[in-house]
Design an enzyme around this catalytic site. Structure first.
Site, short mmCIF file in Angstrom:
data_model
loop_
_atom_site.label_atom_id
_atom_site.label_comp_id
_atom_site.label_asym_id
_atom_site.label_seq_id
_atom_site.Cartn_x
_atom_site.Cartn_y
_atom_site.Cartn_z
CB THR A 132 49.12 39.62 32.87
OG1 THR A 132 47.95 40.26 32.40
CG2 THR A 132 50.24 39.89 31.87
CG ASP A 133 44.03 38.67 31.21
OD1 ASP A 133 44.77 39.65 31.40
OD2 ASP A 133 42.79 38.71 31.42
CD GLU A 134 46.83 43.92 30.41
OE1 GLU A 134 47.57 44.60 29.67
OE2 GLU A 134 46.14 44.40 31.32
CE1 TYR A 158 52.33 44.31 33.51
CE2 TYR A 158 50.28 44.04 32.28
CZ TYR A 158 51.11 43.69 33.33
OH TYR A 158 50.72 42.70 34.21
CE LYS A 162 53.91 39.86 34.18
NZ LYS A 162 54.56 39.64 35.52
P1 NAD Z 1 52.01 46.08 41.87
O1 NAD Z 1 52.49 47.11 40.90
O2 NAD Z 1 50.93 46.44 42.83
O3 NAD Z 1 53.24 45.55 42.73
C1 NAD Z 1 54.48 45.27 42.17
C2 NAD Z 1 55.49 45.14 43.31
O4 NAD Z 1 56.77 44.83 42.73
C3 NAD Z 1 55.64 46.44 44.12
O5 NAD Z 1 55.66 46.15 45.49
C4 NAD Z 1 57.02 46.96 43.67
O6 NAD Z 1 57.69 47.69 44.68
C5 NAD Z 1 57.74 45.67 43.32
N1 NAD Z 1 58.81 45.88 42.36
C6 NAD Z 1 58.75 46.60 41.20
N2 NAD Z 1 59.95 46.60 40.58
C7 NAD Z 1 60.77 45.84 41.35
C8 NAD Z 1 62.13 45.45 41.23
N3 NAD Z 1 62.88 45.83 40.19
N4 NAD Z 1 62.66 44.66 42.20
C9 NAD Z 1 61.91 44.28 43.26
N5 NAD Z 1 60.63 44.62 43.43
C10 NAD Z 1 60.06 45.39 42.48
O7 NAD Z 1 51.60 44.83 40.99
P2 NAD Z 1 50.44 43.75 41.24
O8 NAD Z 1 49.18 44.26 40.67
O9 NAD Z 1 50.50 43.30 42.64
O10 NAD Z 1 50.96 42.59 40.27
C11 NAD Z 1 51.84 41.58 40.76
C12 NAD Z 1 52.17 40.62 39.63
O11 NAD Z 1 50.96 40.04 39.14
C13 NAD Z 1 52.81 41.31 38.42
O12 NAD Z 1 53.81 40.44 37.91
C14 NAD Z 1 51.67 41.49 37.43
O13 NAD Z 1 52.16 41.47 36.10
C15 NAD Z 1 50.84 40.26 37.73
N6 NAD Z 1 49.40 40.37 37.46
C16 NAD Z 1 48.68 41.43 37.97
C17 NAD Z 1 47.30 41.48 37.75
C18 NAD Z 1 46.46 42.61 38.30
O14 NAD Z 1 45.28 42.69 37.99
N7 NAD Z 1 46.99 43.49 39.14
C19 NAD Z 1 46.67 40.48 37.01
C20 NAD Z 1 47.45 39.43 36.49
C21 NAD Z 1 48.81 39.38 36.74
O1 DAU Z 2 44.36 41.72 32.77
C1 DAU Z 2 45.31 41.69 33.80
C2 DAU Z 2 45.91 43.07 33.96
O2 DAU Z 2 44.93 43.88 34.58
C3 DAU Z 2 47.21 43.07 34.76
O3 DAU Z 2 48.17 42.34 34.08
C4 DAU Z 2 47.68 44.51 34.99
O4 DAU Z 2 48.83 44.50 35.83
C5 DAU Z 2 46.57 45.28 35.67
O5 DAU Z 2 46.95 46.64 35.84
C6 DAU Z 2 45.28 45.21 34.84
O6 DAU Z 2 45.45 45.92 33.59
P1 DAU Z 2 44.30 46.83 32.99
O7 DAU Z 2 44.90 47.79 32.05
O8 DAU Z 2 43.16 46.00 32.50
O9 DAU Z 2 43.82 47.55 34.36
P2 DAU Z 2 43.38 49.04 34.68
O10 DAU Z 2 42.78 49.02 36.05
O11 DAU Z 2 44.46 50.02 34.42
O12 DAU Z 2 42.22 49.31 33.63
C7 DAU Z 2 41.06 48.48 33.59
C8 DAU Z 2 40.19 48.97 32.45
O13 DAU Z 2 39.67 50.27 32.81
C9 DAU Z 2 40.96 49.18 31.17
O14 DAU Z 2 40.09 48.83 30.07
C10 DAU Z 2 41.25 50.67 31.13
C11 DAU Z 2 40.07 51.27 31.86
N1 DAU Z 2 40.33 52.51 32.64
C12 DAU Z 2 41.40 52.52 33.49
C13 DAU Z 2 41.70 53.63 34.23
C14 DAU Z 2 42.89 53.66 35.17
C15 DAU Z 2 39.49 53.60 32.52
O15 DAU Z 2 38.49 53.56 31.78
N2 DAU Z 2 39.77 54.70 33.28
C16 DAU Z 2 40.85 54.79 34.11
O16 DAU Z 2 41.06 55.86 34.74
#
Ligand code: NAD
Ligand code: DAU
Length: 355
Positions: A132-134, A158, A162
Site C-alpha cells: 500500500t501507499d500508506e 495497519y 504493512k
Molecule cells: P480485504 O480485507 O478485502 O481482503 C483480505 C483477504 O485476506 C480476505 O479475504 C481475508 O479473509 C484474507 N485473510 C486475512 N487474514 C488472513 C490469513 N491470516 N490467512 C489467509 N487469509 C487471510 O483486503 P483488500 O482490500 O482486498 O486488500 C488486499 C491487499 O491489498 C492487502 O494486502 C492490502 O494491504 C493491499 N492493498 C489494499 C488497497 C485497498 O484500497 N483496498 C490498496 C493498496 C493495497
Molecule cells: O491507500 C491505500 C489504502 O486505502 C489501503 O492500504 C487500505 O487497505 C484501504 O482500506 C484504504 O485505506 P483508507 O484508510 O484510505 O480507506 P478507507 O476507505 O477506510 O477511508 C478512506 C478515507 O475516508 C479516509 O481518509 C478515511 C475516510 N472515511 C472513512 C470511513 C470508513 C470517512 O470519512 N468516513 C468513513 O466512514
C-alpha cells in the site's frame, strides 16, 4: 499455476476473476475467510477446474508447505492481510499476526520450496507482495507525490504492519535471493468492496437512508484507482517487473473525501432517485480517525515508463460502474452485512457520531 493468498477478499477476488478471464493458467487460492473474505465473490468460478480454493491461514506453516509441494506454483501473489485502518486502531493484534507473522511464514515456506527447485525454475519463480501507499506516511498539500524511494513513515497500526511486511520481503531478496516484486498501490474501489471502506459504505448507507459519516473536516485526500486497473498492473509487474524492484501504482486521481461522498450522492440521485430529496441530505461530519493521514498521492511514472501500464478507467467511469454494481447486487450487499458487520458499525460509529 499461480498461488494467490487472500483471493476471497476485495482485490484478491477481482484479481482471480480477471486472471481466469484472461488466461487458462490455474489458480491455487488460499484464504482464511475472515470477516473480509467471501466465497460468494468467486461464485462464477464454481465448477471451474482452474480454480482451486483452500480455506486456511497464512500463518500455518505446515499447510503452506503441503500446498506448495502439492501444487508446485511458478509464482506466489500475496494479497492476504488485515486491511482496514479503523479496525487496526481498535484491535492491532490481528494486523501484526497476519500482516507481519503471516508474511514471514509465507516467505519462509516459499523460500524452502524455491530453494529446492532446479536452477531454471528458481530463476523464473516470483514472489509478488501486494502493498500500500500508506507505508510512506502523509503528504502536505504542496508535497510531490510518493515515489518508490520515498522514506517509510507509517502512521497507523495497519500501515506499520504493512511496512514491516515490505521490509521482510525486501530482506528475503537481499539475504536469500528470493525473486521478489513489491507493488505499493493507492486506494482501490470497485465490485466486491466490503462496505466498511468509505466508498461502498457511503453507497450502502445512502440507499438505506442512514447517515453518511465524514471523518473530521472531510478534506483528507486519497488517490483513487479502479480495482480492475490495479489487477492489470499486478499482472504486468508479475510478467515483466524487474526482480527486487518496487513499483508504485496509482490513479493520478487525488480527491478530498467530501468530494467522493458528494459524487456518490449525485450518481445515486441520477440512478436511483429518492422522492424525499437528494442523498446528500444524509451527510454528517463525525469525529476524526485518530492519527488520520492527511494526503496520499502516488507518482506512477516508473511502472508506466518500464512496463507501459497506466489506468484505463477515469474516476468518472469507475465510480459510475461501482455504484451501478452495488445497485445490481443487492443480495451480495445484504449477505455481507451480517451480525459481525453490525457489531463493527456499532464499535466504529456510535461514539464517533456522539462526539
Ligand atoms: P480485504 O480485507 O478485502 O481482503 C483480505 C483477504 O485476506 C480476505 O479475504 C481475508 O479473509 C484474507 N485473510 C486475512 N487474514 C488472513 C490469513 N491470516 N490467512 C489467509 N487469509 C487471510 O483486503 P483488500 O482490500 O482486498 O486488500 C488486499 C491487499 O491489498 C492487502 O494486502 C492490502 O494491504 C493491499 N492493498 C489494499 C488497497 C485497498 O484500497 N483496498 C490498496 C493498496 C493495497
Ligand atoms: O491507500 C491505500 C489504502 O486505502 C489501503 O492500504 C487500505 O487497505 C484501504 O482500506 C484504504 O485505506 P483508507 O484508510 O484510505 O480507506 P478507507 O476507505 O477506510 O477511508 C478512506 C478515507 O475516508 C479516509 O481518509 C478515511 C475516510 N472515511 C472513512 C470511513 C470508513 C470517512 O470519512 N468516513 C468513513 O466512514
Amino acid at each position: 499455476m499461480i498461488f494467490v493468498t487472500g483471493g476471497a477478499g476485495f482485490i484478491g477476488a477481482n484479481f482471480v476473476l480477471d486472471w481466469l478471464a484472461a488466461s487458462d493458467e490455474p489458480v491455487l487460492n488460499l484464504d482464511a475467510l475472515t470477516y473480509a473474505g467471501n466465497r460468494e465473490s468467486l461464485h462464477s468460478l464454481q465448477g471451474d477446474a482452474r480454480h482451486h480454493f483452500v480455506q486456511g491461514d497464512i500463518t500455518d506453516r505446515a499447510l503452506l508447505d503441503r500446498l506448495l509441494t502439492q501444487h508446485q506454483p511458478r509464482a506466489v501473489v500475496h494479497f492476504a492481510a488485515e486491511s482496514h485502518v479503523d479496525r487496526s486502531i481498535h484491535g492491532p493484534g490481528d494486523f501484526i499476526r497476519t500482516n507481519v507473522q503471516g508474511t514471514f511464514t509465507l516467505l519462509e515456506a516459499t523460500r524452502a520450496f524455491w530453494s529446492a527447485l532446479p536452477a531454471n525454475e528458481q530463476a523464473a519463480f516470483r514472489f509478488h507482495h501486494v502493498s500500500t501507499d500508506e507505508v510512506y506516511g502523509s503528504l502536505g498539500p504542496a508535497d510531490a507525490p510518493f515515489t518508490e524511494t520515498h522514506v517509510y513513515e507509517p502512521n497507523s497500526p495497519y500501515s506499520a504492519s504493512k511496512a514491516a511486511s515490505d521490509h521482510l520481503v525486501r530482506a528475503w531478496h537481499h539475504t536469500y535471493g528470493l525473486p521478489v516484486l513489491t507493488t505499493n498501490c493507492s486506494n482501490n474501489y470497485g465490485p466486491f468492496h466490503f462496505p466498511e471502506k468509505l466508498i461502498p459504505l457511503v453507497i450502502v448507507n445512502a440507499l438505506a437512508g442512514r447517515p453518511l459519516p465524514v471523518y473530521g473536516d472531510g478534506q483528507q485526500v486519497r488517490d483513487w484507482l479502479y480495482v480492475g486497473d490495479h489487477c492489470a498492473a499486478i499482472r504486468e509487474v508479475l510478467a515483466r517487473g524487474r526482480v527486487g524492484e518496487t513499483y508504485n501504482i496509482g490513479g493520478w486521481n487525488e480527491k478530498p473525501n467530501i468530494e467522493i461522498v458528494q459524487t456518490i450522492c449525485a450518481l445515486l440521485d441520477e440512478l436511483r432517485p429518492d422522492t424525499a430529496g437528494t442523498y446528500a441530505r444524509h451527510i454528517r461530519y463525525v469525529a476524526d480517525r485518530p492519527g488520520h493521514d492527511r494526503r496520499y498521492a502516488i507518482d506512477a511514472r516508473k511502472i508506466e515508463r518500464e512496463l507501459g501500464w497506466k489506468p484505463a478507467e477515469t474516476f468518472a467511469t469507475g465510480i459510475r460502474k461501482t455504484v451501478q454494481w452495488v445497485l445490481d447486487h443487492p443480495e451480495w450487499i445484504a449477505r455481507v452485512q451480517s451480525g459481525d458487520y453490525r457489531n463493527w458499525v456499532d464499535t466504529n460509529y456510535t461514539a464517533r457520531s456522539n462526539a
